[in-house]
Every structure is written in C-alpha cells, then in structure tokens.
Write a protein that holds these residues in place. Structure first.
Motif, PDB file in Angstrom:
ATOM      1  N   TRP A 155      35.633  32.192  41.576  1.00 51.74           N
ATOM      2  CA  TRP A 155      36.023  33.104  42.648  1.00 51.74           C
ATOM      3  C   TRP A 155      36.376  32.376  43.926  1.00 51.74           C
ATOM      4  CZ3 TRP A 155      31.660  37.320  42.497  1.00 51.74           C
ATOM      5  CH2 TRP A 155      31.946  38.210  41.456  1.00 51.74           C
ATOM      6  N   GLY A 156      37.383  32.854  44.612  1.00 47.40           N
ATOM      7  CA  GLY A 156      37.700  32.305  45.920  1.00 47.40           C
ATOM      8  C   GLY A 156      39.187  32.429  46.174  1.00 47.40           C
ATOM      9  N   SER A 157      39.560  32.229  47.435  1.00 49.43           N
ATOM     10  CA  SER A 157      40.953  32.511  47.771  1.00 49.43           C
ATOM     11  C   SER A 157      41.894  31.514  47.106  1.00 49.43           C
ATOM     12  CB  SER A 157      41.130  32.499  49.278  1.00 49.43           C
ATOM     13  OG  SER A 157      40.666  31.280  49.784  1.00 49.43           O
ATOM     14  N   THR A 197      39.344  34.927  39.992  1.00 44.87           N
ATOM     15  CA  THR A 197      40.274  35.465  40.985  1.00 44.87           C
ATOM     16  C   THR A 197      41.696  35.395  40.447  1.00 44.87           C
ATOM     17  OG1 THR A 197      38.846  34.912  42.803  1.00 44.87           O
ATOM     18  CG2 THR A 197      41.163  35.180  43.303  1.00 44.87           C
ATOM     19  N   ALA A 246      48.365  39.312  52.615  1.00 50.51           N
ATOM     20  CA  ALA A 246      47.142  39.378  51.811  1.00 50.51           C
ATOM     21  C   ALA A 246      46.219  40.517  52.234  1.00 50.51           C
ATOM     22  CB  ALA A 246      46.398  38.056  51.899  1.00 50.51           C
TER      23      ALA A 246
END
Lengths: 411, 235, 255
Positions: free
Chosen positions: A248-250, A274, A370
């Motif tokens: 997970w993470g941008s 993600t 975003a």
C-alpha cells in the motif's frame, strides 16, 4: 539452466562424501573461530558451541564447513562486517549473526560472499544487520532457510536483506526477510532461482531487480512492502505462482515492471495492492492465469508498452481494472474474467457476446487530479462512467477484451 | 379565570385579532358569536396556545400562557373540525389521550360516551366515521378530564338533534358545577338556555361583551337570535 | 415523550409503507448477496442503495408522514404537552421506525452474508443517513405549510446532497487543480452527510485505491481515533441540527 542446478547438486554430494575423512574442530565460547579457521585444513568441519563470539570480523579463506550448535551468536558490535567468505566450497549454517557495522561508505554485511563459487549459507538467523547476505561475483551459491530481520526505519540507514551484485546461478530459497531496505536486491545477477521466500514489511521493495536477466522466481510471498516488487531493465524473467499482498502507498506496486521484455507472469496472486501491476516500457510480456483481487488498480499499463498479452486472468473486486496514460493501445486483452462485465452470452459458450472495456473514465480523471478520488462512487461519477461506457468518447476505443469470460477461471 | 389583554394577531394582510381584551370568570357560559372570519376561532386558538399572538397577553388563572403548557390541563377543547389519526379506532384515540394526560388519573368523566352510545362503536377506525360521530368523539374528549374550562368551537354542527340535546344538557350540568364554558356557534337558537354572557366579534375586533340578561332587558327580546338581530339593526 | 414515540411508532408500523420499505431493502440486499458471485460486489450494490435509495425514501416518507400526522399533532397540541416534546417525540418515532426498517432490511442480510467491518460500516452508514434525512424532512415539513411544496423541498434537498453537491465539488476541484486541495476536500466532505458516509464506506471497500491517491492525509485523518470521532460528531450534528431548527420553528408556528 536446470542442467546447471543438477551439477551443483552433484557437487554437494561429492563434498559430503569427503567429509568422512575430514577432521572436526570444536570451538567453545572462550576460544575464537578465527583461530579455528587458521588451524583447519580444507574440508574440515568447525563446530561452534553456544555462546557469544565477538571477533571483529571472521574471514573464511579455505573450503571448510562451519556449523553452529544451537545458534551461537556472532556479534558485530555495530562496528564490523561479521563473516567474510573468500574461499570456494564453504558451508555456513546454524548461526545467529547480529549487529553488523553500519557505514555510509562501505556496505557492511552480516555475511559477505566475495568472488566465490559453490558456497552455501543456510538456516541462520540474521538480526539487525546493515546488509544481510551480500553476494558479489558469486557463482553457483545456495542461500536457503535463513531468517533475516532488521528494524530499519529509513532507506538510508538500512541495507538489503539479500544483496546480489554480478552473480550467476544462485539459488535463493526458503528465506524470510523483513525490515530491510530491499528484501532481495539483484543487480547484474543472472540465471538465478528465487524460490519460496517470504519477503515482508521491507522499507522499499520486497524484491528489486536491475539488469538481471533470465531469472526465475516462484512461489514467493511479497507482502506489506513499502513499494512492492520492482523488476527493471531485465529480460526473460519468469514469475510464477508468487503472491503479492497488501503493498500500500501512493507509489506502491504489487509488481512494477520497467523496461522488461520477453517475460512471463503466470499463476500469481495479487491481493489488495494499491496498484497490482504497473508496466512501463515493457514489451512482449505474457500475463496469464493470474488472480487480481481487491486491488486499487489491477493493471496500470503505460502507453510505452507494446505487444503484451494479458489473457485468462481473473479480475475481481478491484476498484479499477485497467488504467493507462495515453490513447494508443498496442497490447492485447483476451479471455479474461472481469467481475464488472455486464454483457450477456446468448450462445452459451461461456464467452460474453459484447466486448468489455476495462478502462473506466474515472481513472483518467483521478490520474489527472488525484484528490478526485474522494468523489469515487458518488452517484454523479457513476452516471459519468455509465455514459462513457455507452458512448466511449475519452477512453481509447481499442482498449477492450473482445472475449470476456462469463465465469471466473478456476485458478 | 381567563383574562386577555390587547391581543393582536395578523396573518399576512389580514388582521385576525385587533386589540382584543376579554375577561371571563368562573361559572359563566359565554357565547362567542360573530360573522364568518370575525376571529372567533383564532381567538380560541390563542387561548389554547395553538396560535401565538403577535402582541398582548393572555392569562389563565393568573398565569401567562405564552410558552407554557401546564395550564392546558384545566382546559377541555372541542375543535370546529375534528381531525383524528385516521388509522386509529375510537377506543385507541380515547385511550391514547388518556394515556398522554395520564397524571389526570383522578375521576374520568365517562358520561358522554355512555349517553352518545359510543361504546358500541369503539372498535371502528376513525376514517370510517361520519362527521357527526367524529364530533361526538371530540366532545367526549373535551369533557373526559373534568376540566375547569371548556372551549367548544361549533359543538353542535353536524350533530343530530338528539345528540345535540344530550350535549346541551351536559353543558348545563357542567355549568352548575361552576365551570367556565366558551361556546361559538352559528346556530344561535342552540345557545338559548345555555349562555349567561354574550361576546360579539367582528373583523377581529371585540364589539361588545355583556350579560345576556342585560341585553334582553335592553332589547326587550327573549330569544338570543332576536336579541342579536335587534342589536345589529340598532348599530 | 416516550408515549408520543410509542404512538407514532405504532401508527407508522400499522401503515404498510414502512413494512414495504423494509421488505424492499431486504429483497434488494438479499438478491445482491445471492446473485453476485463475490460479497464485495454485493457490497458495492448496497453502497449505492445506501447513498441513494435510503436517503430518498427516508426524506420523502418522513415529509409525507409529517403532513399526514398533522391530525395527530392538532389533536395533541390542545392537550397539556410541551410543543417541543411533541415534535421531538414525532421525530424520534420516525427515526425509530426507520432504524427498525434498516436494521431488518439491511442488517439481517449483512449479518448473514458479510458480518465484517465493512458490513457493519455499511449498516451504520445506512442508519445514520436515515436519521439525517428524517431530520431534514422534519425541517422541510415544518418550514412549508403546503404539502406539495414540502415534498418538493424534500426532493430538492435529496437531489442536492446526492447529485448537485458532488457535481459542484468536482467542478471546484478542476477549477483549482493547481492548488493542494486535500484539506479543502476533507472540509467539503463534512458539509454533505452523504459524502461523509460514502467516504467511510470507500475506506472499507476501496482501501487499496484510497491509500494510493490521497494517501497520507486520508489515512491519518480517518485512521486516527480523533478523525473517527470528528467524523462521527459531524454526522451526529447532521442528525440533530436540522431537527433542532425544525423544533425551534415549530415552537412558534401557528396551527
């Protein structure tokens, strides 16, 4: 390649035959391993009894077998490289190796393999080291059954769990790696098998490949890594039956492929990442029989990719199935199961009669802005998506699966 | 018991009550009469707190009623148009009101339901009832709690002669117990034998308020409708 | 007040609409869970029910009921009851009936097929939105004397919160695309109860995607206990404020 692995096995067989004639040296906590190594002849066995050994660096310069009894501790006191192997035909097993030195100049490791071949490192516990096992110019070595843990917090202050540089024919199997910068890092490593490892909660990548061709990784689990798995600038990479979970993470990806060619991803599971697969400048990759479950983005296919085939995969519960950044599509989607498919199958052949367009217009909006993600699944956004599905105006016409499956494949 | 002082109420352009002051006492039965739209119902609603006056104040038993509700325990009200929850039966409506006014669990006055023969209809739903029967239910509710003040807005409208008589007798018997009763009606003949005082309203103004006996003397008429007619002619 | 709630509740349950609504929710939820091959897809269907149908039915049903209950209110207003208590009782009766309908209609299928955090978040959101829109219905019914106008106002409120608001936010977002908008968006989401509910659900159903895009701020906000308390407090304000406004207006209303 398999032939070569066989030859490695035969070599080990021969080595164990010679053990019968070798002497055994036992080291107790008031003695040093270095002294025992000095004393040993090639082929000798050194048994290290339980205790803590602070030796400011042990160098193994002859083919010996170093066995730890009940995991004796080799302590690096946060200053030294603990074990350096510069001889071929060495086995190290059963140690707890901890607290290697940290340096921003040298890449200090718990165990370093330097210009060697036929070395085996197995069943050790590596705790809080800068680098775990560092292989440079190693050939035909086996690293198996090690537990490599660290509590690194930043990319700068921690090294890689297993680091390979200019190696060939390694086998990395059954290791568990956590808390390092990259779980496994390869640069110029070829013809290598990575099998059944568990790489989790590393700061950057669970597995990181650069310029490493013809490698195979099978049945590994990569979970909760800062940025997932990255495979870059390599070709002929085979990825089978791995699990990519909860990365997970941008900028986290289950599997990031950058400039990868002629590779094969089959039977993998991508669960709650993600972005499950991100492809950039990658060509001729065959993605087949994979499961994409509950990911934010199942496949991010940049326009710089071509001739990739994505077929017979299951896509379910993903927020977005496919996203892209251009209008040109040179890849083929076929016979996948998409849970968002709403078509029909009048001739009952299991294949939907109208094509499925996996690209949702909202991915394009989110790509540009975003924050718009906050409005995801709002009724107005649903209306927008529906309108676009009926009359594609912005999404590329050619991005579609002409033969979507009505039922998921039994994978 | 009821003192209204300079009560004003305006609905948009219409001045519904224009400086109305009124003083009502125990044992009186007051006929509140006047043409349609003269402000009778508005005044009654002000007494009940259903309409809030723009200015002026009303006291009941020397207590200002604005934003108070306790005083309504002493009031039984029978509205002009009785509206009830349509899905409920007569019995449920009566039980509900009893339940909600539960602290009045002293003696209930169940004379009227008996007299009207309502008990036979107790299981009927409100929406199936005729206008007359609804009035009966309404009347029953007004008298049920033995209130000191009775406010009856067109009580006899829609009632058959027999029921009308029953209601009148009930009002007379309550008067003898020293209660204050306010009645509006168009059918002035119904009010003979009942009223002790007459209040006449027109265009939101209170024209006069005097005892019936005094009016009868002044006009020399016996019947209330004749009395009123005479006054109107004289004006 | 308890008695008023009791009578309102009895009256609503006697009237078939709420039972039909319960059954409708039940049938939709059950069929979603039975027909869709994975529970998460069914949850997405339920999300749409929760953020469109539940508010719509709640606000329309409550507004109409308020007008139909005018007889009840007129009957009781002449009784010795405080006005505020009367209307609060009516409101709580409505909320209780919607609560029961949602608990049965959505709760039972969720308990059977998806008894996890996302299921309970969904149920909680549905109940919260029912309450919020009952509150708004109370306001629109008290504000307008005319039934048609009141229902029109209620419909408008629903349409505003479920469609227009998000459209406006999307427009603002693109107008100010060059500025950091995360905090503004967070604030804007607090001004619409439907958005708040939807985001709470997104954090359950699309957590993977949410983590990617608006990343840190969102995780920090809704992941922390202060964030959850703030969001919950906000939704409670949405339940209470319109109702309080309505009750205050009703206190001085002529009947």
């Amino acid at each position: 390649m398999t032939l070569h692995f066989k030859s490695i096995l035969i070599f080990w067989g021969l080595l164990f035959c010679t053990i019968a004639r070798a002497a055994t040296i036992t080291v107790y906590p008031n003695q040093t391993i270095n002294a025992a190594v000095q004393q040993a002849k090639p082929g000798d066995v050194i048994r290290v009894m339980p205790g803590t050994y602070r030796e400011k660096g042990i160098i193994i310069n002859k083919p010996i077998i170093l066995i730890g009894v009940d995991h004796p501790v080799l302590e690096g006191e946060h200053k030294y490289e603990i074990l350096t192997i510069i001889s071929n035909n060495v086995i190290v097993q059963g140690f707890t190796i901890q607290h290697s030195g940290y340096s921003s100049m040298d890449e200090l490791a718990a165990i370093r393999l330097k210009n060697v071949s036929h070395v085996s490192i197995r069943n050790n516990h590596l705790l809080n080291n800068f680098f775990g096992i560092y292989c440079q110019h190693a050939d035909s070595c086996v690293i198996s059954g090690n537990q490599i843990e660290s509590d690194g917090t930043s990319e700068l202050e921690s090294g890689n769990g297993i680091h390979g540089w200019k190696c060939d024919h390694l086998i990395i199997a059954n290791n568990s790696i956590t808390g390092h910068r990259d779980g496994i890092y390869f640069e110029f490593v070829t013809n290598t098998l990575i099998f059944h490892n568990n790489s989790f909660k590393n700061i950057r990548y669970g597995l990181h490949f650069m310029f490493s061709h013809s490698d195979t990784y099978v049945k590994n689990i990569f979970s909760n890594n800062g940025a997932g798995v990255a495979v870059m600038y390599s070709h002929k990479v085979i990825m089978h039956q791995n699990e990519f979970r909860e990365n997970w993470g941008s900028s986290a990806y289950g599997l990031l492929m950058k400039e990868i060619t002629d590779s094969h991803a089959e039977g993998n599971l991508f669960y709650r990442n993600t972005s499950a697969v991100y492809m950039e400048g990658s060509n001729r990759i065959h993605i087949i029989h994979n499961r994409f479950l509950h990911n934010g983005n199942a496949i991010k296919l940049q326009a710089s990719c071509e001739d990739n085939i994505i077929e017979q995969n299951n896509f379910s519960g993903n927020s977005f199935d496919v996203s892209t950044n251009g209008s040109l599509v040179l890849n083929r989607f076929s016979k996948n199961y998409w849970d968002k498919y709403e078509g029909y199958d009048l001739n009952k052949n299991g294949i939907g009669d109208v094509p499925f367009r996996p690209l949702s217009i909202y991915t394009l909006i989110v790509e540009r802005n975003a924050t718009a993600m906050m409005l995801f699944r709002s009724p107005i956004v649903n209306l927008l998506e529906r309108a676009e599905k009926i009359l594609p105006g912005i999404t590329p016409e050619s991005l579609k699966d002409d033969e979507p499956l009505m039922k998921p494949l039994p994978l | 018991m009821i003192i209204a002082t300079n009560v004003n109420k305006r609905f948009g352009k219409l001045q519904a009550l224009d400086n109305v002051s009124l003083n009502c006492n125990k044992g009186q039965t007051i006929a509140l009469i006047g043409p349609n739209g003269s402000g009778k119902t508005t005044f009654i609603k002000c007494l009940l707190g259903m309409v809030i006056p723009d200015s002026g104040f009303i006291t009941v038993n020397n207590k200002n009623i604005s934003h108070d509700w306790h005083y309504r325990k002493q009031i039984g009200y029978m509205p002009q148009m009785s509206r009830f929850p349509e899905n409920m039966t007569i019995e449920q409506v009566i039980d509900m009101v009893k339940d909600i006014r539960s602290d009045a669990n002293e003696s209930m006055d169940e004379e009227l339901p008996e007299a009207f023969g309502l008990k036979a209809l107790y299981g009927k739903r409100m929406r199936t009832l005729s206008g007359g029967t609804r009035q009966k239910v309404s009347a029953c509710l007004a008298f049920l709690f033995n209130p000191d003040i009775l406010i009856l807005d067109e009580p006899t409208a829609g009632l058959d002669p027999v029921s009308s008589e029953i209601l009148k007798e009930k009002i007379i018997s309550e008067k003898s117990k020293g209660k204050l009763t306010l009645i509006t009606s168009h059918v002035l003949s119904d009010l003979d034998d009942l009223v002790t005082e007459v209040v006449y309203m027109q265009d939101g103004k209170l024209r006069f308020h005097s005892p019936l006996t005094k009016l009868q003397k002044e006009t020399g008429e016996e019947k209330l409708n004749k009395v009123i007619a005479r006054i109107m002619q004289n004006q | 007040m308890k008695k008023i709630i009791k009578y309102i509740l009895l009256d609503i349950l006697r009237n078939k609409i709420i039972i039909a609504y319960t059954l409708l929710l039940m049938v939709i939820s059950m069929s979603l869970f039975l027909l869709e091959d994975n529970a998460s897809k069914a949850m997405l269907g339920l999300l749409n029910i929760t953020i469109i149908i539940v508010p719509l039915v709640s606000i329309i049903f409550c507004t109409i009921y308020m007008y139909n209950a005018s007889e009840f209110i007129e009957l009781l207003i002449a009784q010795p009851i405080r006005r505020t208590k009367l209307l609060t009782g009516v409101y709580l009766g409505l909320v209780a009936s919607l609560f029961i309908a949602t608990l049965i209609g959505i709760g039972i299928p969720v308990f059977i097929y998806s008894p996890d955090t996302s299921g309970f978040t969904l149920l909680f959101t549905a109940i919260a939105l029912s309450t919020v829109f009952a509150s708004l219905a109370l306001l629109s019914a008290v504000m307008t004397r005319d039934k048609a106008k009141g229902i029109g106002l209620a419909l408008l409120l629903w349409f505003y919160f479920s469609f227009i608001y998000d459209g406006l936010v999307l427009m603002i977002l693109f107008q100010f695309a060059d500025y950091p908008m995360e905090k503004t968006m967070l604030a804007l989401s607090m001004l619409n109860p439907i958005d708040l509910g939807r985001i709470l659900l997104l954090l359950q159903l699309d957590i993977s995607a949410m983590m990617g895009f608006t990343g840190a701020l969102f995780r920090d906000f809704f992941g922390s206990s202060q964030g959850i308390i703030f969001a919950a407090g906000n939704i409670i304000l949405w339940m209470i404020l319109p109702a309080l406004l309505a009750i205050n207006k009703f206190k001085n209303k002529d009947l």
